[in-house]
Design an enzyme around this catalytic site. Structure first.
Site, PDB file in Angstrom:
ATOM      1  N   ASP A   1       7.270   7.386   2.352  1.00 14.75           N
ATOM      2  CA  ASP A   1       7.661   6.361   1.400  1.00 14.75           C
ATOM      3  C   ASP A   1       8.789   5.543   2.004  1.00 14.75           C
ATOM      4  O   ASP A   1       9.252   5.812   3.112  1.00 14.75           O
ATOM      5  CB  ASP A   1       8.070   6.989   0.068  1.00 14.75           C
ATOM      6  CG  ASP A   1       7.818   6.051  -1.115  1.00 14.75           C
ATOM      7  OD1 ASP A   1       6.905   5.222  -1.014  1.00 14.75           O
ATOM      8  OD2 ASP A   1       8.525   6.149  -2.128  1.00 14.75           O
ATOM      9  N   ILE A   2       9.273   4.565   1.262  1.00 12.64           N
ATOM     10  CA  ILE A   2      10.241   3.621   1.799  1.00 12.64           C
ATOM     11  C   ILE A   2      11.547   4.284   2.224  1.00 12.64           C
ATOM     12  O   ILE A   2      12.205   3.833   3.154  1.00 12.64           O
ATOM     13  CB  ILE A   2      10.510   2.487   0.777  1.00 12.64           C
ATOM     14  CG1 ILE A   2      11.276   1.349   1.444  1.00 12.64           C
ATOM     15  CG2 ILE A   2      11.231   3.018  -0.463  1.00 12.64           C
ATOM     16  CD1 ILE A   2      11.326   0.094   0.591  1.00 12.64           C
TER      17      ILE A   2
ATOM     18  N   ARG B   1       4.049   6.624  -1.808  1.00  9.91           N
ATOM     19  CA  ARG B   1       4.176   7.795  -2.683  1.00  9.91           C
ATOM     20  C   ARG B   1       4.310   7.354  -4.134  1.00  9.91           C
ATOM     21  O   ARG B   1       5.111   7.892  -4.902  1.00  9.91           O
ATOM     22  CB  ARG B   1       5.358   8.676  -2.267  1.00  9.91           C
ATOM     23  CG  ARG B   1       5.193  10.153  -2.696  1.00  9.91           C
ATOM     24  CD  ARG B   1       6.398  11.004  -2.292  1.00  9.91           C
ATOM     25  NE  ARG B   1       6.708  10.863  -0.892  1.00  9.91           N
ATOM     26  CZ  ARG B   1       7.939  10.622  -0.417  1.00  9.91           C
ATOM     27  NH1 ARG B   1       8.960  10.481  -1.241  1.00  9.91           N
ATOM     28  NH2 ARG B   1       8.138  10.486   0.880  1.00  9.91           N
ATOM     29  N   SER B   2       3.516   6.355  -4.511  1.00 14.41           N
ATOM     30  CA  SER B   2       3.542   5.887  -5.895  1.00 14.41           C
ATOM     31  C   SER B   2       2.962   6.962  -6.806  1.00 14.41           C
ATOM     32  O   SER B   2       2.209   7.831  -6.367  1.00 14.41           O
ATOM     33  CB  SER B   2       2.733   4.596  -6.042  1.00 14.41           C
ATOM     34  OG  SER B   2       1.349   4.873  -5.931  1.00 14.41           O
TER      35      SER B   2
ATOM     36  N   CYS C   1      -8.706   7.790 -10.467  1.00 10.80           N
ATOM     37  CA  CYS C   1      -9.898   7.269  -9.785  1.00 10.80           C
ATOM     38  C   CYS C   1      -9.647   6.804  -8.351  1.00 10.80           C
ATOM     39  O   CYS C   1     -10.521   6.987  -7.495  1.00 10.80           O
ATOM     40  CB  CYS C   1     -10.569   6.179 -10.615  1.00 10.80           C
ATOM     41  SG  CYS C   1      -9.490   5.002 -11.395  1.00 10.80           S
TER      42      CYS C   1
END
Length: 367
Positions: A246-247, A223-224, A188
């Protein structure tokens, strides 16, 4: 003379037609005897999760959806670390089997990592309003947009991709599912972001469905597995060049072209063209200076994207509860969207009503 500031567009404005659609659907004869019933499973005592649960409850009450919050584990207190996992899984299984429950959402993160991913696939795909079950994620990453609702049942079912509309197909100018199929459920929050981008004109409706973000460069910061990665895949599958930050790395998501029909014995591939991921040596600053759209989704209040690093006239969308953009972001951005929370809830509700429809189709066929 100072330059004019960019426009701020709120998710509440984008949300209006979707809310109308939801209310109309709930007012239909399908829900005359019983309103759709959504269960939220809360297994953490984190304040932001409880706030989100309360926000979901109020939003559901406004349009006639029954929302029930079930507290387990840390949310109920007195459980040790091992007990939390067992309790959460049992709560999901009970909701899966409860015929009065139409949809299930779980407030993540609970553990983070692989254990949360496992719990996401415990949720029945016929009740998974968040679109995080592995069947839906497989469809998302492989650019499978239309499915047979009968496949959405345990044990896990495979599904051969339905071809996307083309110029030779009468559905080419619309996203209407081919006969006998329905749209696959999408996570969602990424879906909410795509709908916001459609509203503000990032998607070109003159292009074919499935390729309407072509020509756009989009940077997604985060980028989870719940937001950043599926969002990058969705945007790339729609034709965008996506720089995923990302990290510890920056990679590029881009759409693999359609295979050469002469390359396979049958003359055509059974797989839809979908995104591929390649490494890049670009820095964040280099990504920002060429990006038409920047999406900030870092859950850290100290993380800020420098306004000076932005491309003039870009579009900036803030996803995280904490603001990832500096206060003067509109000095460079043509459009700034400060949050997408209202749209995330709307997409969750939309998924719920679609799953009710899919459940009806499955029942007709005896499943």
């Amino acid at each position: 003379m100072a330059s004019p500031q960019g426009i701020q567009i709120t998710a509440s404005k984008v949300h209006v037609p979707f809310k109308t659609e939801l209310i109309n659907t709930i007012s239909s004869p399908r829900f005359a005897e019983r309103a759709p019933h959504l269960v939220g499973i809360l297994a953490t005592d984190k304040e932001d999760a409880r706030t989100y649960a309360e926000f979901t409850k109020k939003a559901c009450e406004q349009i006639g959806i029954n929302f029930e919050l079930r507290l387990v584990g840390d949310a109920r207190k007195g459980m040790d670390g091992e007990g939390v996992g067992i309790d959460v899984e049992e709560a999901i299984l009970e909701a899966n089997e409860d015929k009065e429950v139409d949809g299930i959402m779980v407030y993540y993160p609970i553990y983070g990592g692989r254990q949360d991913q496992y719990l996401q696939s415990v949720v029945s795909p016929l009740k998974d309003v968040e679109g995080l079950n592995h069947q839906f994620l497989f469809n998302l990453y492989h650019n499978i947009r239309f499915i047979n609702p009968v496949t959405l049942r345990p044990p896990p079912a495979s599904h051969v991709a339905e071809p996307l509309p083309t110029k030779a197909n009468p559905n080419a100018v619309s996203d209407a599912p081919p006969p006998g199929t329905v749209k696959s459920i999408l996570p969602c929050t990424p879906l909410a972001i795509v709908k916001v981008l459609e509203h503000i004109g990032v998607y070109n409706k003159m292009l074919e469905y499935g390729d309407r973000a072509r020509g756009k460069v989009i940077t997604v910061i985060n980028r989870s597995e719940v937001v950043g990665r599926p969002l990058a895949a969705l945007l790339a599958n729609d034709g965008a060049r996506v720089l995923s930050v990302d990290i510890d790395s920056i990679v590029e998501f881009s759409k693999r072209p359609s295979p050469d029909p002469s390359a396979s014995p049958s003359g055509a591939s059974k797989y839809n063209p979908h995104h591929v991921v390649t490494p890049t040596s670009m820095t964040l600053e280099q990504c920002l200076e060429i990006s038409d759209v920047i999406i900030g989704a870092v859950p850290n209040k100290s993380y800020k994207i420098s306004t000076k690093a932005l491309k003039d006239g870009c579009i900036c969308v803030n996803v995280a509860q904490e603001k990832n953009f500096e206060a003067d972001v509109r000095d460079r951005a043509a459009i700034y969207v400060p949050s997408v929370g209202v749209m995330t809830i709307a997409m969750l509700q939309r998924n719920l009503l679609r799953l009710c429809e899919y459940q009806d189709e499955a029942k007709k066929l005896g499943f």
